[in-house]
Scaffold this active site. Structure first.
Site, short mmCIF file in Angstrom:
data_model
loop_
_atom_site.label_atom_id
_atom_site.label_comp_id
_atom_site.label_asym_id
_atom_site.label_seq_id
_atom_site.Cartn_x
_atom_site.Cartn_y
_atom_site.Cartn_z
CG ASN A 334 -0.23 -0.05 2.54
OD1 ASN A 334 0.93 0.36 2.65
ND2 ASN A 334 -0.90 -0.57 3.55
CB CYS A 396 -5.78 -1.61 -5.57
SG CYS A 396 -6.08 0.10 -6.08
CB SER A 397 -8.16 -0.33 -1.46
OG SER A 397 -7.42 -1.35 -0.82
#
Length: 579
Positions: A334, A396-397
């Site tokens: 991240n 991804c997020s």
């Protein structure tokens, strides 16, 4: 944007550089063996044998070390030191610089607005029409329409352009026009938006011109601990694979006999029965060719991180609910891990090199490891689309950091157009700017963007991967290394308005396109300084990274550890340059 009064520490001192339009020097003084000047755009230090010229927004922090020394840390990995004769003088310049590099309270405080205003004033006074010099080319302004035509989307049978996000009413971080399967209605898209993070629904961004396989991108599904699911989301994801099959079949028909196509431009509904019927009516050989391929859902996170996101309302796709789909987790770090890694790399640049331990010290920063995982992820997409003819969905997020890294890198490897200067500009505008990478927060030049946890060199990391590809395919890129270096500088410099704000909606509200210059006016194809003299338009159509072992030229397998050859000699050379 009035000019400020110049303050000289010595009346004999003159401004040691040529000012840009709208630039005004505020302070000129003497450092030890140097002349130092501060304007509303840059810090300029003129030593006896060298010159340091750094835009203020490129400076991340300034601190006083050893009483008489200023230590400047830059966002592009540079470190600058300046020695003063007295402690008081060092403190004065420390205060000036800390005030100058503070995030703006309003966006108009950034230099790009003053620069553009004064450029227009000068051109008007000289009665010259130079406004176009500040603008990007037509290939940028008309990129969406041009790309749809260039990639050959079948807009009659398989795909349609949805205007559901007109005036950004659905998603503030998405473009106003998106490509979706032809039979998916806007009502269904609204339902999907309620299930995807930040309403970032699956949108198609690339089509393979030979086999019709596509790349889509989105935010994570909001599964949460309750295990929510959304029938419209599941239908949309499956429809992407079906649209690819329909696109491939219609293109084959056009080549063979020019058959007419059904028009779904208004989002008409094509049921699963109709789709299956259309396949069964084809000939045997054709039927085999148009069966929907198994869609690859590439989640940039690790499985553990994806599951942990369920506690915050996120999550990942459950294979049971998405038939004919495969979910793969790439384990990319991240933004907090990337920021820490970059800071370690920058710290390594400031230290005296130890030849015996330098490579191990470089490895310990994990920067090369992060690049390797990113390149692996992009190569997995390339193999799926080009070799296996499978559609891919990447997220991804939130879908604005790791997702554009993977998608843009995969498109760069797949399509030689994006390796031209013009195509690269379109790639950056589309995947990074149109789809809402948060440049203001990640670069730290947004209004009151004081949160250091939001800052991360995501775009710089991607450009480093592009640089690695340049080194391995020296004849495949029209632009050179200097092009990338200049792009990194102006990502942060705020001389141009291209990378201001967090998304296209904000840039529209601030009218940045009308009030600032475009970085592409500098990095244009006609600029010979950025031309790669080795470039050949006949080089590889699809760039596949190969094995470093002598005698072995076959492409890597997907998860082979040595899939990516990172040029450590180039990294070492860069480190010495930064010092």
């Amino acid at each position: 944007f009035p000019r400020k009064q110049l303050i000289r520490e010595d009346e004999n001192l003159q401004v040691p550089f040529i000012e840009l339009h709208g630039e005004s020097t505020e302070y000129v003084g003497r450092a030890e063996d140097a002349i130092i000047a501060l304007s509303n755009y840059r810090l300029h230090i003129k030593f006896k044998e060298s010159v340091v010229n750094v835009p203020l927004q490129l400076i991340e922090s300034v601190e006083c070390r050893d009483i008489f020394q200023l230590h400047l840390t830059c966002k592009d990995c540079k470190v600058i030191r300046c020695q003063f004769s007295t402690f008081e003088q060092c403190q004065d310049w420390l205060k000036r610089l800390n005030n100058a590099i503070r995030p703006p309270s309003k966006i108009e405080d950034l230099f790009s607005f003053a620069y553009h205003a004064w450029c227009m004033e000068v051109y008007a006074s000289e009665k010259e029409q130079h406004g176009d010099l500040c603008r990007p080319g037509e290939h940028v302004t008309s990129r969406f329409k041009n790309e749809v035509e260039r990639m050959g989307f079948d807009m009659n049978n398989a795909w349609r352009i949805s205007n559901i996000n007109e005036k950004y009413k659905l998603c503030g971080s998405y473009p106003q026009e998106i490509i979706v399967p032809a039979w998916i209605t806007d009502k269904e898209l609204e339902s999907v938006a309620s299930f995807r993070s930040w309403k970032r629904i699956p949108a198609v961004v690339y089509r393979h011109q030979s086999n019709g396989a596509v790349i889509s991108r989105c935010g994570q599904p909001e599964v949460s601990w309750w295990g929510w699911r959304n029938a419209d989301d599941e239908h949309l994801v499956q429809s992407v694979a079906k649209a690819c099959a329909s696109d491939s079949r219609s293109n084959s028909n056009k080549l063979m006999n020019g058959n007419c196509s059904r028009d779904f431009s208004n989002g008409g509904d094509l049921s699963d029965v109709e789709f299956d019927s259309s396949i069964s009516n084809a000939s045997g050989a054709e039927s085999l060719a148009i069966q929907p391929q198994k869609l690859l859902i590439l989640d940039a996170r690790s499985y553990a991180a994806a599951v942990a996101n369920r506690a915050k309302g996120g999550g990942c796709e459950c294979p049971e609910y998405y038939p004919n789909c495969e979910v793969v987790f790439m384990g990319m770090a991240n933004i907090h891990s990337i920021r820490k890694s970059f800071q370690s790399l920058r710290l390594l640049c400031t230290q005296m090199p130890d030849p015996g331990n330098w490579l191990s010290a470089l490895e310990s920063t994990k920067w090369l490891q992060h690049l390797s995982v990113l390149l692996k992820s992009a190569l997995l997409v390339v193999h799926a689309v080009d070799r296996d003819q499978r559609p891919v969905l990447v997220h991804c997020s939130d879908g604005w950091d790791r997702t554009p890294q993977i998608v843009a890198l995969a498109k760069l490897l797949l399509d030689p157009y994006y390796r031209t200067t013009e195509g690269f500009q379109v790639l950056v505008e589309t995947e990074w700017l149109d789809f809402g990478h948060k440049f203001a927060d990640r670069c730290g030049h947004g209004e009151n963007s004081d949160d250091l946890n939001e800052r991360c060199p995501v775009f710089l990391q991607w450009l480093d991967c592009v640089h690695q590809l340049q080194r391995q395919f020296p004849c495949s890129f029209e632009f050179n290394e200097a092009f990338l270096v200049k792009l990194v500088q102006h990502t942060y410099s705020c001389l141009f308005g291209t990378f201001l704000c967090n998304n296209a909606k904000e840039r529209g509200e601030k009218h940045t396109q009308e009030r600032t210059c475009s970085v592409w006016s500098l990095l244009r194809a006609a600029n010979k300084a950025f031309k790669n003299l080795l470039y050949s338009s006949q080089s590889e159509s699809v760039c596949i990274l190969h094995s470093p072992h002598p005698g072995r030229r076959e492409p890597f397998k997907t998860f082979q550890p040595d899939i990516v050859i990172l040029r450590v000699d180039v990294i070492a050379e860069s480190m010495r340059y930064c010092r």
